[in-house]
Scaffold this active site. Structure first.
Site, PDB file in Angstrom:
ATOM      1  N   GLU A 105      34.740  45.378  33.784  1.00 21.81           N
ATOM      2  CA  GLU A 105      35.761  44.772  33.812  1.00 21.81           C
ATOM      3  C   GLU A 105      35.394  44.089  32.822  1.00 21.81           C
ATOM      4  OE1 GLU A 105      35.558  39.826  34.873  1.00 21.81           O
ATOM      5  OE2 GLU A 105      36.165  40.648  36.796  1.00 21.81           O
ATOM      6  N   ASP A 169      38.384  48.015  39.182  1.00 16.18           N
ATOM      7  CA  ASP A 169      39.047  48.235  38.193  1.00 16.18           C
ATOM      8  C   ASP A 169      38.556  48.241  36.280  1.00 16.18           C
ATOM      9  OD1 ASP A 169      37.021  45.923  38.191  1.00 16.18           O
ATOM     10  OD2 ASP A 169      38.023  43.899  38.264  1.00 16.18           O
TER      11      ASP A 169
END
Length: 430
Positions: A105, A169
């Site tokens: 991330e 993500d």
């Protein structure tokens, strides 16, 4: 004389063709030219707003200054790799295990930020971040990044032993950053950014999307057949504008289906579960075809079904697609949420709490920048929020004692957006 005239005529024609080719080549080069170093001053959707209590130059300067601070604090190099960089995320010692140094991330954020800022050293930083990503692949697919890295006893950075799978993500932000880099610097150098973007996008589609449902999964560890984790998603992974960019880059229409499904999930929660707040929960589970907030301790903790540390990013993430493309599907949710948070805080950003139930009850006291800054982006959708966004900017740029990697990295990205400098690499990606 006739022969000479003919040769002259042929020469003129050849010269004309060469000149035309050169002109086309120059035009093509101009068309694919990079965006250039920050600031880029993107034209957002008509009717959207930015803070107006300071000039554009002052906003740009604030971003530039904070970027330097952010790099000083978080952009690091492995001791044994002078051509690699990573984003240090454990500055407050909150992470487990204690020797953790970064996560995918953070890496995706860092790669997007350096590609957008694009200063004199930023290509070198970006390329170093890319090399670190490539050196730390997931056990399931090396084109994806293992979600966390730690320092071993010798000081070498390695994937967390026994836990080297991916987080969706981070991989999607890395892919998006490579498309930004392709637009910014071209792909003819040492690293073919476009080819690398397409490689990781193929891996994401194969491993992190439930293709039968066009649903974004939590990571490459979640099996489609798993009735729990294969049928659920993280709200902050529904990166609406990313999906449109991925479709433009690859020509794969499955990304349109993923984007449409993401909007469907968001609107289902908004209409059926979030009441008068418009808030979205950290995790969204599926039961008998219905989307609902996850139960407590679904994956990370007791607030998995509340508006907490994951979904705090959704006001920023969801708004980007409207700013850049004008897609209005999330507008009802965003406007409801903006209206609610303004009323709940009496228009004072200092009153924003660090988490809420979907009905609007605070679940964690505090005024973390992680929760404040994203509302600055969602406020951009409506001119009635002008005073509110001005106050949000003023609060966001204040340095807070509890600001850590997460808060400061979200702060920097939302400042880039709110100052009018975020852009999507939709053109010239094919």
């Amino acid at each position: 004389m006739k022969k000479r005239s003919l040769l002259i005529a042929v020469g003129v024609i050849v010269f004309g063709i060469i000149a035309s080719i050169a002109l086309v080549s120059q035009t093509k080069k101009k068309e694919v030219a990079g965006k250039g170093a920050f600031p880029q001053h993107t034209v957002y959707q008509a009717g959207t707003i930015k803070p107006d209590n300071l000039s554009q130059e002052e906003m740009d300067a604030a971003v530039t200054t904070f970027y330097e601070t952010w790099k000083d604090n978080y952009l690091k190099q492995p001791a044994d790799k002078n051509d690699e960089y990573y984003i240090f995320y454990n500055d407050k010692g909150y992470a487990e295990p204690k020797n953790a140094v970064t996560v995918s991330e953070a890496h995706g954020y860092g790669m997007m930020i350096t590609a957008i800022m694009a200063g004199s050293e930023d290509k070198r930083y970006f390329d170093g971040l890319y090399r670190f990503y490539k050196a730390h692949g997931s056990d399931h697919d090396p084109s994806l990044m293992a979600w966390q890295q730690v320092k071993d006893k010798s000081g070498k950075i390695i994937n967390t032993p026994g836990d080297a799978d991916s987080a969706t993500d981070g991989d999607m932000d890395i892919a998006y950053s490579l498309l930004l880099a392709h637009r910014q610097w071209g792909s003819e150098g040492e690293i073919d950014y476009l080819a690398s973007a397409k490689d990781i996008l193929d891996a994401i589609m194969s491993n992190e999307i439930n293709r039968s449902q066009s649903l974004v999964k939590l990571g490459d560890w979640a099996e489609d057949e798993d009735d729990v984790y294969g049928q659920s998603t993280r709200s902050s992974d529904l990166l609406l504008n990313h999906f449109k960019t991925f479709e433009a880059a690859t020509g794969n229409e499955e990304w349109k289906d993923v984007r449409d499904k993401a909007y469907k999930v968001i609107l289902s929660i908004y209409k059926e579960k979030s009441g008068n707040t418009g808030l979205i929960p950290d995790f969204i589970a599926q039961s008998q075809g219905e989307y609902q907030p996850a139960e407590a301790d679904f994956l990370e903790g007791e607030n998995d079904g509340n508006y907490s540390w994951n979904s705090s990013r959704t006001p920023w993430r969801y708004t980007l697609d409207y700013l850049l493309t004008g897609d209005e599907r999330a507008l009802p949710q965003l406007k409801k949420m903006n209206d609610w948070i303004k009323a709940e805080t009496d228009g004072n950003p200092e009153n924003i709490q660090s988490g809420y139930t979907l009905s609007g009850k605070a679940v964690e006291e505090g005024n973390s920048t992680s929760f404040v800054a994203p509302f600055m982006v969602s406020a951009m959708v409506d001119s009635s929020n002008q005073q509110w966004i001005n106050r949000l900017w003023n609060r966001t740029i204040q340095e807070q004692d509890d600001d850590d990697y997460f808060a400061n990295t979200i702060k920097l990205q939302t400042m880039i957006v709110a100052s009018g400098n975020w852009w999507a690499p939709l053109e010239e990606t094919n």
